[in-house]
Scaffold this motif. Structure first.
Motif, PDB file in Angstrom:
ATOM      1  N   VAL A  23       0.842  -1.201   0.000  1.00 13.54           N
ATOM      2  CA  VAL A  23       0.000   0.000   0.000  1.00 13.54           C
ATOM      3  C   VAL A  23       0.879   1.254   0.000  1.00 13.54           C
ATOM      4  O   VAL A  23       0.559   2.243  -0.660  1.00 13.54           O
ATOM      5  CB  VAL A  23      -0.977  -0.013   1.196  1.00 13.54           C
ATOM      6  N   ASP A  24       1.989   1.216   0.716  1.00 11.28           N
ATOM      7  CA  ASP A  24       2.917   2.355   0.712  1.00 11.28           C
ATOM      8  C   ASP A  24       3.377   2.693  -0.700  1.00 11.28           C
ATOM      9  O   ASP A  24       3.551   3.866  -1.039  1.00 11.28           O
ATOM     10  CB  ASP A  24       4.134   2.057   1.583  1.00 11.28           C
ATOM     11  N   LYS A  25       3.569   1.693  -1.526  1.00  8.83           N
ATOM     12  CA  LYS A  25       3.988   1.929  -2.922  1.00  8.83           C
ATOM     13  C   LYS A  25       2.901   2.645  -3.698  1.00  8.83           C
ATOM     14  O   LYS A  25       3.181   3.510  -4.532  1.00  8.83           O
ATOM     15  CB  LYS A  25       4.371   0.620  -3.608  1.00  8.83           C
ATOM     16  N   ALA A  26       1.645   2.302  -3.444  1.00  3.06           N
ATOM     17  CA  ALA A  26       0.534   2.993  -4.099  1.00  3.06           C
ATOM     18  C   ALA A  26       0.480   4.456  -3.668  1.00  3.06           C
ATOM     19  O   ALA A  26       0.274   5.353  -4.490  1.00  3.06           O
ATOM     20  CB  ALA A  26      -0.779   2.293  -3.781  1.00  3.06           C
ATOM     21  N   ILE A  27       0.704   4.700  -2.383  1.00  2.45           N
ATOM     22  CA  ILE A  27       0.685   6.072  -1.876  1.00  2.45           C
ATOM     23  C   ILE A  27       1.852   6.874  -2.454  1.00  2.45           C
ATOM     24  O   ILE A  27       1.711   8.070  -2.752  1.00  2.45           O
ATOM     25  CB  ILE A  27       0.678   6.085  -0.335  1.00  2.45           C
ATOM     26  N   GLU A  28       2.991   6.240  -2.654  1.00  2.13           N
ATOM     27  CA  GLU A  28       4.131   6.930  -3.275  1.00  2.13           C
ATOM     28  C   GLU A  28       3.771   7.438  -4.664  1.00  2.13           C
ATOM     29  O   GLU A  28       4.201   8.524  -5.064  1.00  2.13           O
ATOM     30  CB  GLU A  28       5.333   5.992  -3.372  1.00  2.13           C
ATOM     31  N   VAL A  29       2.992   6.670  -5.405  1.00  2.00           N
ATOM     32  CA  VAL A  29       2.554   7.118  -6.735  1.00  2.00           C
ATOM     33  C   VAL A  29       1.759   8.413  -6.612  1.00  2.00           C
ATOM     34  O   VAL A  29       1.965   9.353  -7.385  1.00  2.00           O
ATOM     35  CB  VAL A  29       1.712   6.017  -7.433  1.00  2.00           C
ATOM     36  N   VAL A  30       0.873   8.473  -5.649  1.00  2.00           N
ATOM     37  CA  VAL A  30       0.077   9.678  -5.428  1.00  2.00           C
ATOM     38  C   VAL A  30       0.982  10.836  -5.034  1.00  2.00           C
ATOM     39  O   VAL A  30       0.867  11.946  -5.570  1.00  2.00           O
ATOM     40  CB  VAL A  30      -1.011   9.437  -4.358  1.00  2.00           C
ATOM     41  N   GLN A  61      -2.288   0.986  -8.820  1.00  2.00           N
ATOM     42  CA  GLN A  61      -2.562  -0.455  -8.893  1.00  2.00           C
ATOM     43  C   GLN A  61      -1.348  -1.208  -9.434  1.00  2.00           C
ATOM     44  O   GLN A  61      -0.954  -2.248  -8.902  1.00  2.00           O
ATOM     45  CB  GLN A  61      -3.765  -0.733  -9.804  1.00  2.00           C
ATOM     46  N   GLN A  62      -0.748  -0.666 -10.484  1.00  2.00           N
ATOM     47  CA  GLN A  62       0.428  -1.316 -11.076  1.00  2.00           C
ATOM     48  C   GLN A  62       1.593  -1.321 -10.094  1.00  2.00           C
ATOM     49  O   GLN A  62       2.353  -2.285 -10.031  1.00  2.00           O
ATOM     50  CB  GLN A  62       0.828  -0.639 -12.382  1.00  2.00           C
ATOM     51  N   ALA A  63       1.721  -0.257  -9.306  1.00  2.00           N
ATOM     52  CA  ALA A  63       2.782  -0.211  -8.304  1.00  2.00           C
ATOM     53  C   ALA A  63       2.604  -1.338  -7.288  1.00  2.00           C
ATOM     54  O   ALA A  63       3.589  -1.921  -6.819  1.00  2.00           O
ATOM     55  CB  ALA A  63       2.783   1.156  -7.602  1.00  2.00           C
ATOM     56  N   CYS A  64       1.363  -1.671  -6.964  1.00  2.00           N
ATOM     57  CA  CYS A  64       1.098  -2.784  -6.049  1.00  2.00           C
ATOM     58  C   CYS A  64       1.551  -4.106  -6.665  1.00  2.00           C
ATOM     59  O   CYS A  64       2.190  -4.923  -5.989  1.00  2.00           O
ATOM     60  CB  CYS A  64      -0.382  -2.848  -5.705  1.00  2.00           C
ATOM     61  N   ILE A  65       1.237  -4.310  -7.917  1.00  2.00           N
ATOM     62  CA  ILE A  65       1.662  -5.532  -8.617  1.00  2.00           C
ATOM     63  C   ILE A  65       3.184  -5.587  -8.670  1.00  2.00           C
ATOM     64  O   ILE A  65       3.793  -6.618  -8.381  1.00  2.00           O
ATOM     65  CB  ILE A  65       1.056  -5.595 -10.036  1.00  2.00           C
ATOM     66  N   ASP A  66       3.797  -4.465  -9.026  1.00  2.00           N
ATOM     67  CA  ASP A  66       5.262  -4.403  -9.108  1.00  2.00           C
ATOM     68  C   ASP A  66       5.920  -4.676  -7.755  1.00  2.00           C
ATOM     69  O   ASP A  66       7.054  -5.146  -7.699  1.00  2.00           O
ATOM     70  CB  ASP A  66       5.716  -3.042  -9.640  1.00  2.00           C
ATOM     71  N   ALA A  67       5.190  -4.382  -6.669  1.00  2.00           N
ATOM     72  CA  ALA A  67       5.727  -4.588  -5.316  1.00  2.00           C
ATOM     73  C   ALA A  67       5.436  -5.993  -4.782  1.00  2.00           C
ATOM     74  O   ALA A  67       5.733  -6.278  -3.625  1.00  2.00           O
ATOM     75  CB  ALA A  67       5.157  -3.534  -4.367  1.00  2.00           C
ATOM     76  N   VAL A  72      -4.989  -7.081  -7.068  1.00  2.00           N
ATOM     77  CA  VAL A  72      -5.321  -5.839  -6.370  1.00  2.00           C
ATOM     78  C   VAL A  72      -6.793  -5.516  -6.607  1.00  2.00           C
ATOM     79  O   VAL A  72      -7.222  -5.356  -7.748  1.00  2.00           O
ATOM     80  CB  VAL A  72      -4.470  -4.646  -6.864  1.00  2.00           C
ATOM     81  N   MET A  73      -7.546  -5.473  -5.541  1.00  2.00           N
ATOM     82  CA  MET A  73      -8.922  -4.976  -5.604  1.00  2.00           C
ATOM     83  C   MET A  73      -8.849  -3.488  -5.263  1.00  2.00           C
ATOM     84  O   MET A  73      -8.183  -3.109  -4.287  1.00  2.00           O
ATOM     85  CB  MET A  73      -9.798  -5.691  -4.578  1.00  2.00           C
ATOM     86  N   THR A  74      -9.513  -2.656  -6.059  1.00  2.00           N
ATOM     87  CA  THR A  74      -9.472  -1.216  -5.832  1.00  2.00           C
ATOM     88  C   THR A  74     -10.887  -0.664  -5.769  1.00  2.00           C
ATOM     89  O   THR A  74     -11.689  -0.903  -6.668  1.00  2.00           O
ATOM     90  CB  THR A  74      -8.699  -0.512  -6.962  1.00  2.00           C
ATOM     91  N   LEU A  75     -11.165   0.056  -4.698  1.00  2.00           N
ATOM     92  CA  LEU A  75     -12.454   0.728  -4.530  1.00  2.00           C
ATOM     93  C   LEU A  75     -12.250   2.204  -4.843  1.00  2.00           C
ATOM     94  O   LEU A  75     -11.319   2.831  -4.325  1.00  2.00           O
ATOM     95  CB  LEU A  75     -12.957   0.567  -3.104  1.00  2.00           C
ATOM     96  N   VAL A  76     -13.109   2.759  -5.697  1.00  2.00           N
ATOM     97  CA  VAL A  76     -12.968   4.148  -6.144  1.00  2.00           C
ATOM     98  C   VAL A  76     -14.273   4.900  -5.895  1.00  2.00           C
ATOM     99  O   VAL A  76     -15.358   4.393  -6.175  1.00  2.00           O
ATOM    100  CB  VAL A  76     -12.617   4.214  -7.647  1.00  2.00           C
ATOM    101  N   LYS A  77     -14.139   6.109  -5.360  1.00  4.17           N
ATOM    102  CA  LYS A  77     -15.283   7.017  -5.181  1.00  4.17           C
ATOM    103  C   LYS A  77     -14.960   8.306  -5.921  1.00  4.17           C
ATOM    104  O   LYS A  77     -13.830   8.813  -5.838  1.00  4.17           O
ATOM    105  CB  LYS A  77     -15.500   7.354  -3.709  1.00  4.17           C
TER     106      LYS A  77
END
Length: 99
Positions: A23-30, A61-67, A72-77
């Motif tokens: 999850v930290d990798k996903a946040i790094e993308v942001v 999402q791709q960062a999660c796969i790469d990590a 990866v299930m992703t919920l979006v609002k």
């Protein structure tokens, strides 16, 4: 184009069960995107152009796969107001005064 808000939560399946590092990798993308954002305990909220924000979600999402996530299930609002909407107008009244 007016700003909108997109919140997302990634739920990575990782072999060792330690999803926090992924999850930290996903946040790094942001963080690296340069858009205004806030990390919460259950999701991350961003502000900007819809196409740009959805592209960030895809990269996260791709960062999660790469990590190391297998899936990866992703919920979006999405909060869309034609005139624009900001994170601050929704939450500033709940923040303590920093004076």
């Amino acid at each position: 184009m007016p700003s909108i808000n997109v919140s997302f939560q990634v739920l990575p399946q990782v072999p060792d069960g330690d999803s926090y590092a992924v999850v930290d990798k996903a946040i790094e993308v942001v963080q690296q995107s340069g858009v205004p954002y806030e990390v919460g305990p259950m999701e991350t909220t961003m502000e900007g152009d819809l196409d740009e924000l959805l592209e960030i979600v895809k990269k996260a999402q791709q960062a999660c796969i790469d990590a190391g996530a297998r899936r990866v299930m992703t919920l979006v609002k999405i909060d869309y107001v034609p005139e624009g909407v900001t994170m601050a107008e929704k939450v500033d009244k709940y923040r303590p005064c920093r004076g």
